[in-house]
Design an enzyme around this catalytic site. Structure first.
Site, PDB file in Angstrom:
ATOM      1  N   GLN A 248       5.579   4.262  -8.063  1.00  0.00           N
ATOM      2  CA  GLN A 248       5.718   4.995  -9.316  1.00  0.00           C
ATOM      3  C   GLN A 248       4.774   4.413 -10.354  1.00  0.00           C
ATOM      4  O   GLN A 248       4.562   3.203 -10.424  1.00  0.00           O
ATOM      5  CB  GLN A 248       7.163   4.893  -9.803  1.00  0.00           C
ATOM      6  CG  GLN A 248       7.456   5.718 -11.036  1.00  0.00           C
ATOM      7  CD  GLN A 248       8.912   5.612 -11.445  1.00  0.00           C
ATOM      8  OE1 GLN A 248       9.758   5.198 -10.667  1.00  0.00           O
ATOM      9  NE2 GLN A 248       9.214   5.981 -12.681  1.00  0.00           N
TER      10      GLN A 248
ATOM     11  N   GLN B  20      15.570  -4.628  -2.669  1.00  0.00           N
ATOM     12  CA  GLN B  20      14.316  -4.313  -3.363  1.00  0.00           C
ATOM     13  C   GLN B  20      14.558  -3.849  -4.793  1.00  0.00           C
ATOM     14  O   GLN B  20      13.765  -4.118  -5.701  1.00  0.00           O
ATOM     15  CB  GLN B  20      13.545  -3.231  -2.587  1.00  0.00           C
ATOM     16  CG  GLN B  20      12.120  -3.028  -3.079  1.00  0.00           C
ATOM     17  CD  GLN B  20      11.703  -1.576  -3.038  1.00  0.00           C
ATOM     18  OE1 GLN B  20      12.299  -0.731  -3.688  1.00  0.00           O
ATOM     19  NE2 GLN B  20      10.666  -1.298  -2.263  1.00  0.00           N
TER      20      GLN B  20
ATOM     21  N   HIS C  36      13.323  -3.494 -10.579  1.00  0.00           N
ATOM     22  CA  HIS C  36      13.186  -4.735  -9.806  1.00  0.00           C
ATOM     23  C   HIS C  36      13.714  -5.945 -10.574  1.00  0.00           C
ATOM     24  O   HIS C  36      13.099  -7.003 -10.621  1.00  0.00           O
ATOM     25  CB  HIS C  36      11.719  -4.942  -9.368  1.00  0.00           C
ATOM     26  CG  HIS C  36      11.197  -3.795  -8.570  1.00  0.00           C
ATOM     27  ND1 HIS C  36      11.679  -3.501  -7.313  1.00  0.00           N
ATOM     28  CD2 HIS C  36      10.280  -2.842  -8.864  1.00  0.00           C
ATOM     29  CE1 HIS C  36      11.064  -2.411  -6.873  1.00  0.00           C
ATOM     30  NE2 HIS C  36      10.218  -1.997  -7.791  1.00  0.00           N
TER      31      HIS C  36
ATOM     32  N   ARG D 212      17.321   7.640  -4.467  1.00  0.00           N
ATOM     33  CA  ARG D 212      16.858   6.413  -5.143  1.00  0.00           C
ATOM     34  C   ARG D 212      16.445   6.716  -6.582  1.00  0.00           C
ATOM     35  O   ARG D 212      16.817   6.002  -7.519  1.00  0.00           O
ATOM     36  CB  ARG D 212      15.684   5.815  -4.369  1.00  0.00           C
ATOM     37  CG  ARG D 212      15.095   4.536  -4.960  1.00  0.00           C
ATOM     38  CD  ARG D 212      13.903   4.121  -4.105  1.00  0.00           C
ATOM     39  NE  ARG D 212      13.384   2.805  -4.443  1.00  0.00           N
ATOM     40  CZ  ARG D 212      12.345   2.575  -5.240  1.00  0.00           C
ATOM     41  NH1 ARG D 212      11.729   3.591  -5.837  1.00  0.00           N
ATOM     42  NH2 ARG D 212      11.918   1.340  -5.465  1.00  0.00           N
TER      43      ARG D 212
ATOM     44  N   SER E 145       6.810  -0.878  -3.943  1.00  0.00           N
ATOM     45  CA  SER E 145       8.045  -0.335  -4.506  1.00  0.00           C
ATOM     46  C   SER E 145       8.380   1.003  -3.848  1.00  0.00           C
ATOM     47  O   SER E 145       8.652   1.055  -2.649  1.00  0.00           O
ATOM     48  CB  SER E 145       7.913  -0.226  -6.021  1.00  0.00           C
ATOM     49  OG  SER E 145       9.141   0.120  -6.624  1.00  0.00           O
ATOM     50  N   LEU E 146       8.341   2.106  -4.588  1.00  0.00           N
ATOM     51  CA  LEU E 146       8.580   3.427  -4.008  1.00  0.00           C
ATOM     52  C   LEU E 146       7.728   3.643  -2.758  1.00  0.00           C
ATOM     53  O   LEU E 146       8.190   4.233  -1.770  1.00  0.00           O
ATOM     54  CB  LEU E 146       8.260   4.511  -5.042  1.00  0.00           C
ATOM     55  CG  LEU E 146       8.082   5.932  -4.498  1.00  0.00           C
ATOM     56  CD1 LEU E 146       9.403   6.476  -4.012  1.00  0.00           C
ATOM     57  CD2 LEU E 146       7.453   6.829  -5.550  1.00  0.00           C
TER      58      LEU E 146
END
Length: 326
Positions: A25, A263, A214, A130, A105-106
């Site tokens: 993202q 995560q 995070h 998510r 991440s994503l």
């Protein structure tokens, strides 16, 4: 440090060991779907729309930047363009000898899909769940993120500890590359850390994000995502994916439910992930699939001589796979 097309080898040479990497993202932008609108893979947009309950074509072609800053919508949009890029690059024969995948991440979710760990329908539903969980959590526990540059991880850890000792809620969220660290926390704590960073001759850049991702402030999102992850069928064996939370490669689905829950509240150790890909797994060629070239820039700072192949549009892919003139 070279951008390179096809496989980067001369005739008769062994194909280079390739890693597929996917951005997260923040890579989204208005009109991002136009780059893939005329490709054979475009019908996947309607398929992902059905799985996510979102008009993804509207997002990719008509949504403005403000709309795409919304966490849940941004994640679906970025994921979809990455799937399109992967499908088109695979069909064009660009991927080569893929030995591992990783995503920021994503992007880790797209990496799991590309690695054969999760089917497309379940990955799309998981990405939607998510995004919803993270957006809802951020509304309940507001926060922000900021990039800290020109300071090493030890200095940033010291500054974070100073703010925490005074009761501030701030944590290291991403270690992206040498001198490129992101912190996450409440706006007040991030502002306090920013002042300390400037005193240490660093620079802080606030990020336009929807929450303190995070970090422990995302604990409620992890609780909400747990049910969605429990419903996913992960493959027993798949191409290795290097996990954000510990920079270790995993090639079986048994670990991923716990890894993805962790995560959400743990730092993305991207620099270490890339070092694992290049060192332990022997990858010399990195194909970035998705909007922008953010990961390509990071990889060049981490691995000397890395062969980087950014695939951000159908036009870029066509250029990369065009026959060399004789």
């Amino acid at each position: 440090m070279t951008d390179i097309g096809t496989t980067g080898t001369a005739a008769g040479d062994e194909p280079p060991r390739t890693a597929l990497v996917f951005p997260g993202q923040g890579a989204q932008k208005a009109g991002m779907g136009q780059a893939w609108r005329d490709t054979a893979s475009w019908p996947l947009v309607a398929e992902i729309s059905e799985h996510t309950g979102t008009d993804v074509e509207e997002l990719l072609l008509k949504a403005d930047d403000e709309t795409l800053r919304r966490t849940d919508l941004a994640q679906i949009a970025v994921f979809t363009t990455e799937v399109l890029a992967h499908r088109e690059a695979e069909a064009a024969g660009l991927l080569g000898e893929v030995v591992a995948c990783a995503g920021h991440s994503l992007g880790e979710y797209t990496a799991l899909y590309a690695a054969g760990a999760v089917p497309l329908a379940e990955t799309a539903r998981l990405v939607a769940a998510r995004g919803r969980a993270m957006r809802a959590c951020a509304e309940r526990s507001p926060g922000t993120m900021a990039a800290v540059v020109r300071l090493g991880p030890e200095v940033v850890r010291t500054l974070v500890a100073r703010v925490q000792e005074d009761g501030g809620q701030v944590w290291i969220a991403n270690v992206n590359a040498p001198g490129a660290i992101v912190v996450s926390g409440t706006a007040e704590a991030v502002d306090r850390l920013a002042g300390l960073a400037v005193e240490s001759e660093g620079k802080v850049i606030r990020l336009a994000v929807g929450g303190a991702f995070h970090s422990p402030l995302m604990a409620a999102a992890a609780d909400e995502l747990r049910e969605a992850l429990a419903a996913v069928r992960f493959a027993a064996a798949h191409t290795p994916v290097v996990a954000n939370t510990d920079a270790r490669p995993y090639a079986s689905g048994e670990h991923w439910r716990d890894l993805e829950l962790s995560q959400l509240t743990s730092p993305v150790r991207w620099e270490e992930c890339v070092r694992t890909l290049a060192g332990e797994l022997g990858c010399v060629r990195f194909v970035e699939l998705g909007p922008g070239r953010q990961l390509t820039g990071m990889i060049r700072r981490i691995v000397d001589g890395a062969l980087t192949v950014p695939v951000e549009s159908a036009a870029a892919l066509a250029k990369l796979t065009a026959p060399e003139p004789r």
